[in-house]
Design a protein around this motif. Sequence first.
Motif, PDB file in Angstrom:
ATOM      1  N   LEU A 160       0.824  -1.203   0.000  1.00 19.39           N
ATOM      2  CA  LEU A 160       0.000   0.000   0.000  1.00 19.39           C
ATOM      3  C   LEU A 160       0.864   1.261   0.000  1.00 19.39           C
ATOM      4  N   PHE A 161       1.885   1.260   0.874  1.00 21.19           N
ATOM      5  CA  PHE A 161       2.730   2.452   0.954  1.00 21.19           C
ATOM      6  C   PHE A 161       3.431   2.706  -0.364  1.00 21.19           C
ATOM      7  N   HIS A 162       3.871   1.613  -1.016  1.00 20.46           N
ATOM      8  CA  HIS A 162       4.555   1.809  -2.282  1.00 20.46           C
ATOM      9  C   HIS A 162       3.602   2.394  -3.325  1.00 20.46           C
ATOM     10  N   ALA A 163       2.438   1.809  -3.419  1.00 26.56           N
ATOM     11  CA  ALA A 163       1.493   2.273  -4.440  1.00 26.56           C
ATOM     12  C   ALA A 163       1.106   3.727  -4.195  1.00 26.56           C
ATOM     13  N   GLU A 164       0.866   4.091  -2.936  1.00 29.64           N
ATOM     14  CA  GLU A 164       0.344   5.416  -2.663  1.00 29.64           C
ATOM     15  C   GLU A 164       1.391   6.516  -2.787  1.00 29.64           C
ATOM     16  N   HIS A 165       2.638   6.179  -2.437  1.00 29.46           N
ATOM     17  CA  HIS A 165       3.629   7.264  -2.447  1.00 29.46           C
ATOM     18  C   HIS A 165       3.901   7.747  -3.871  1.00 29.46           C
ATOM     19  N   LEU A 166       3.577   6.898  -4.841  1.00 30.23           N
ATOM     20  CA  LEU A 166       3.783   7.316  -6.234  1.00 30.23           C
ATOM     21  C   LEU A 166       2.843   8.445  -6.625  1.00 30.23           C
ATOM     22  N   LYS A 167       1.759   8.599  -5.861  1.00 29.13           N
ATOM     23  CA  LYS A 167       0.796   9.648  -6.204  1.00 29.13           C
ATOM     24  C   LYS A 167       1.252  11.036  -5.764  1.00 29.13           C
ATOM     25  N   LEU A 168       2.324  11.101  -4.980  1.00 31.26           N
ATOM     26  CA  LEU A 168       2.793  12.417  -4.543  1.00 31.26           C
ATOM     27  C   LEU A 168       3.625  13.060  -5.648  1.00 31.26           C
ATOM     28  N   ASP A 169       3.639  14.389  -5.626  1.00 26.37           N
ATOM     29  CA  ASP A 169       4.359  15.118  -6.663  1.00 26.37           C
ATOM     30  C   ASP A 169       5.807  15.354  -6.232  1.00 26.37           C
ATOM     31  N   ARG A 170       6.728  14.545  -6.802  1.00 29.69           N
ATOM     32  CA  ARG A 170       8.121  14.640  -6.370  1.00 29.69           C
ATOM     33  C   ARG A 170       8.765  15.951  -6.758  1.00 29.69           C
ATOM     34  N   ILE A 171       8.348  16.481  -7.906  1.00 33.13           N
ATOM     35  CA  ILE A 171       8.975  17.718  -8.379  1.00 33.13           C
ATOM     36  C   ILE A 171       8.692  18.854  -7.399  1.00 33.13           C
ATOM     37  N   LEU A 172       7.413  18.983  -7.010  1.00 30.36           N
ATOM     38  CA  LEU A 172       7.070  20.038  -6.049  1.00 30.36           C
ATOM     39  C   LEU A 172       7.743  19.773  -4.707  1.00 30.36           C
ATOM     40  N   GLY A 173       7.808  18.504  -4.328  1.00 29.38           N
ATOM     41  CA  GLY A 173       8.480  18.170  -3.076  1.00 29.38           C
ATOM     42  C   GLY A 173       9.936  18.592  -3.107  1.00 29.38           C
ATOM     43  N   LEU A 174      10.591  18.315  -4.207  1.00 24.83           N
ATOM     44  CA  LEU A 174      11.995  18.688  -4.344  1.00 24.83           C
ATOM     45  C   LEU A 174      12.144  20.204  -4.315  1.00 24.83           C
ATOM     46  N   ALA A 175      11.246  20.874  -5.048  1.00 26.47           N
ATOM     47  CA  ALA A 175      11.301  22.341  -5.081  1.00 26.47           C
ATOM     48  C   ALA A 175      11.211  22.880  -3.655  1.00 26.47           C
ATOM     49  N   ASN A 176      10.284  22.342  -2.889  1.00 28.81           N
ATOM     50  CA  ASN A 176      10.122  22.812  -1.519  1.00 28.81           C
ATOM     51  C   ASN A 176      11.342  22.527  -0.656  1.00 28.81           C
ATOM     52  N   THR A 177      11.996  21.391  -0.926  1.00 28.84           N
ATOM     53  CA  THR A 177      13.217  21.086  -0.184  1.00 28.84           C
ATOM     54  C   THR A 177      14.268  22.160  -0.450  1.00 28.84           C
ATOM     55  N   ILE A 178      14.377  22.521  -1.728  1.00 28.02           N
ATOM     56  CA  ILE A 178      15.370  23.547  -2.066  1.00 28.02           C
ATOM     57  C   ILE A 178      15.007  24.881  -1.414  1.00 28.02           C
ATOM     58  N   VAL A 179      13.719  25.205  -1.442  1.00 29.22           N
ATOM     59  CA  VAL A 179      13.266  26.459  -0.823  1.00 29.22           C
ATOM     60  C   VAL A 179      13.663  26.500   0.652  1.00 29.22           C
ATOM     61  N   LEU A 180      13.417  25.415   1.354  1.00 30.77           N
ATOM     62  CA  LEU A 180      13.700  25.420   2.791  1.00 30.77           C
ATOM     63  C   LEU A 180      15.198  25.452   3.081  1.00 30.77           C
ATOM     64  N   ILE A 181      15.976  24.722   2.279  1.00 26.13           N
ATOM     65  CA  ILE A 181      17.423  24.748   2.516  1.00 26.13           C
ATOM     66  C   ILE A 181      17.949  26.161   2.308  1.00 26.13           C
ATOM     67  N   THR A 182      17.441  26.814   1.269  1.00 27.64           N
ATOM     68  CA  THR A 182      17.857  28.196   1.038  1.00 27.64           C
ATOM     69  C   THR A 182      17.482  29.075   2.233  1.00 27.64           C
ATOM     70  N   SER A 183      16.296  28.823   2.790  1.00 31.49           N
ATOM     71  CA  SER A 183      15.867  29.658   3.909  1.00 31.49           C
ATOM     72  C   SER A 183      16.760  29.456   5.124  1.00 31.49           C
ATOM     73  N   SER A 184      17.294  28.250   5.283  1.00 36.56           N
ATOM     74  CA  SER A 184      18.227  28.039   6.390  1.00 36.56           C
ATOM     75  C   SER A 184      19.482  28.877   6.180  1.00 36.56           C
ATOM     76  N   LEU A 185      19.870  28.990   4.915  1.00 37.66           N
ATOM     77  CA  LEU A 185      21.052  29.801   4.600  1.00 37.66           C
ATOM     78  C   LEU A 185      20.799  31.262   4.959  1.00 37.66           C
ATOM     79  N   THR A 186      19.635  31.789   4.577  1.00 45.77           N
ATOM     80  CA  THR A 186      19.373  33.204   4.873  1.00 45.77           C
ATOM     81  C   THR A 186      19.325  33.446   6.380  1.00 45.77           C
TER      82      THR A 186
END
Lengths: 195, 539
Positions: free
Chosen positions: A49-75
């Motif tokens: 179930l976990f495998h099937a469902e996690h594919l429905k998440l948007d990895r691109i947006l997730g990655l974008a948000n990761t970059i946003v937050l890392i940048t915010s730690s820098l600021t």
Amino acid sequence: MSAPHAAHGGPAGFETAKLGVWTFLATEVLLFGALFTAYAVYRAEYPALFHAEHLKLDRILGLANTIVLITSSLTVVLGVDAIRKGKVRLLRGCYGATILLGAVFLCVKYVEWTAEFRHGAYPGTNIFFSLYFALTGLHGIHVLLGMGVLAYVVVLAGRGRLSESYTTPAEMSGLYWHFVDLVWIYLFPLLYLIG
Amino acid sequence: MENDRVTESGGDESGYLAERGWRSWAFTLDHKRIGVMYLLTTIVFFLLGGLFAMLLRLELLTPQTKYFSAHAYNVFFTLHGAMMIFLFIIPAIPSGLGNFFIPLHIGARDVAFPRLNLASYWVFVAGFLVVLASLVAPMDTGWTFYTPYSAKTGAAVATLSFGIFLIGMSSILTGLNFIVTVHKLRAPGMTWHRMPLFVWGMYATSIIQVVATPVVGVTFLLLAMERLLGMAFFDPAKGGDPVLFQHFFWFYSHPVVYVMILPAMGIVSEVIPVFSRKPIFGYKAIAYSSLAIAFIGFLVWGHHMFTSAMSPLANAIFSFLTFFVAVPTAVKVFNWIATLYRGSITFESPMLYALTFIFLFIIGGLTGPFLAALSTNVQLHDTYFVVAHFHYTMMGGTVMGFFAGLHYWFPKMTGRMPGEKLARAAWALIFVGFNVTFFTMFIVGVRGMPRRYAEYLPKFHQENVIATIGSFLLAAGVLLLFWNLWHSLRKGARASGNPWRALSLEWRTPSPPATENFHEIPEVTDWPYGYGKPKRTPA
Ligand code: HEM
Ligand SMILES: [Cu+2]
């Protein structure tokens, strides 16, 4: 042996505040820790179930948000460094940028959530999405709180309360923001990448 | 003579109480006033919770339901349990007496974060108001909120969960404040091994509060989300696991029994040496056993779940570990008794309650292993034996410790002495009433009467009548106790700075203390238990 004595209601000393914030962060770790435990338990119970469902998440947006937050730690780091050198204006700029990045993060999250709702994934859909919404929701609330704390520091700095000899509020709020960032660093691979 | 250690004089007549008007209380940053507010609030909840207890006992006078329905009975025992636990026994000593005395004990002017302290009081009150709001559809789940029932019942589970979440937050903030205070604000010379044992107990307690409470916080949050958003954490129909709820719940709620008991043990450790005028025996053992209890306490939660389908191996491990907690607890009891041995004991009211603590707690403690052992647990699980056991430890232990502390520190907090005659009469009523009520429950429990039922088999009738009579004696004693303190507040004899001739720092300030606690921060040169043998350092 003797330690700084906080006067009635006055600002606590730097060391005192630091111990307080670290203890508080320990409680936050445990708060998320229980959710991570639940995640581990259920993932072991329903790997398919976990495998099937996690594919429905948007990895691109997730990655974008990761970059946003890392940048915010820098600021934030730049802001702390600025006030240590007494540059109040730079501190306000850096913290303002951090708050902005936090807002970007929340907007992206909003886009993600609405897309998920549109595809019929709700908090009650199944155990995976229950955990997903609980974890990201709780984290989102922490981002919001963090933005509030940083805004308070910006106001304090604007009133001339901070200087190179009194940096405590800036450093403590920075610490908190790093924590919020760190939680996401764990959430991203856990939810989006590992199936 | 030790009472020659001068008590500081000066300051205005009524010290920190001088200022008047509700604002001077509601917005105060003084840890002493915040402590007093907590005390008064939690005592109100104690009396309310007691009222529910009396309703339960009334109903149990007869085998059939008579005065109210079975559902009402469920609501009453839930309210009784939840109030006593979350609104009285967890906050009363730590947030009330702890707030008042930790800074005084370590020679500080206040706690580390006074504003946070005030905030945590108001968060506590907010939590209570939310709990009140949940009464529109009163809870009937028992104070443990077990899923899946709590996920389905028509009661206001989400509201109550949120209320308890807030109360937990307040508890975390208080614990955090105390940890930092003890680390950073000790007076010059106040080394760790010169700290009063009450502070040690409170320090260990704070660690538990900070580590365990967040877990139950999320648990209640998840439960609330499950009910509001249909999430699937604990509902087996959707793939959730109700046993996970129990793990989370007991990961908190077992350690929390030490949040209930450690502060009371701290009080007893203060009172015993003062009223037997002897140095406390085994200072370090008592101090470190508090920490040991705090740590081992985190490993044993599973003993509440022997009958909940854990694996047999897990059951055996939890059972084994549980016996270990008994060791540091026994260390404390032996040390108190060794302190009493050949002391010049006097039986003022604080001492009476402290000795009652030891006596009742031993009975509660000795009945614990029957429950910790796997084999007997299966027989006794959810009978009145359990009810008797936890009332002996919680009420016989913690509440007696609380009463000891109230009487012991009453002169310091109010500047008046507690009336001794009535205090003793109340004590006698409480002692007799308590044992008649709860010892009877051991008997009826072994005979098989299950807990949490409004009706029971006629063969248990006699014991239940006895228990109810006992509970009315007990209630009369408690009311007399508070009436006496209330009366002493107005009419009691004026207290000197150090009426019990004790050696810890709080007695070196006037009674009541000035707002800033000490006119000059004291220089500490000795531990606080050197009765008869000044300059003795802890053994
Ligand atoms: C006047 C004193 C008291 C009396 C007569 C009393 C009596 C009772 C009774 C009859 C029950 C219900 C048993 C059942 O049907 O299962 C009960 C449950 C309980 N009591 Fe008390 N009690 C008293 C004081 C206290 C105190 C001081 C505490 C804690 C500080 C406490 C904590 C509890 C708890 C946690 C439960 C379990 C509630 C549940 O099953 O959900 N009680 N008590
Ligand atoms: Cu337990």
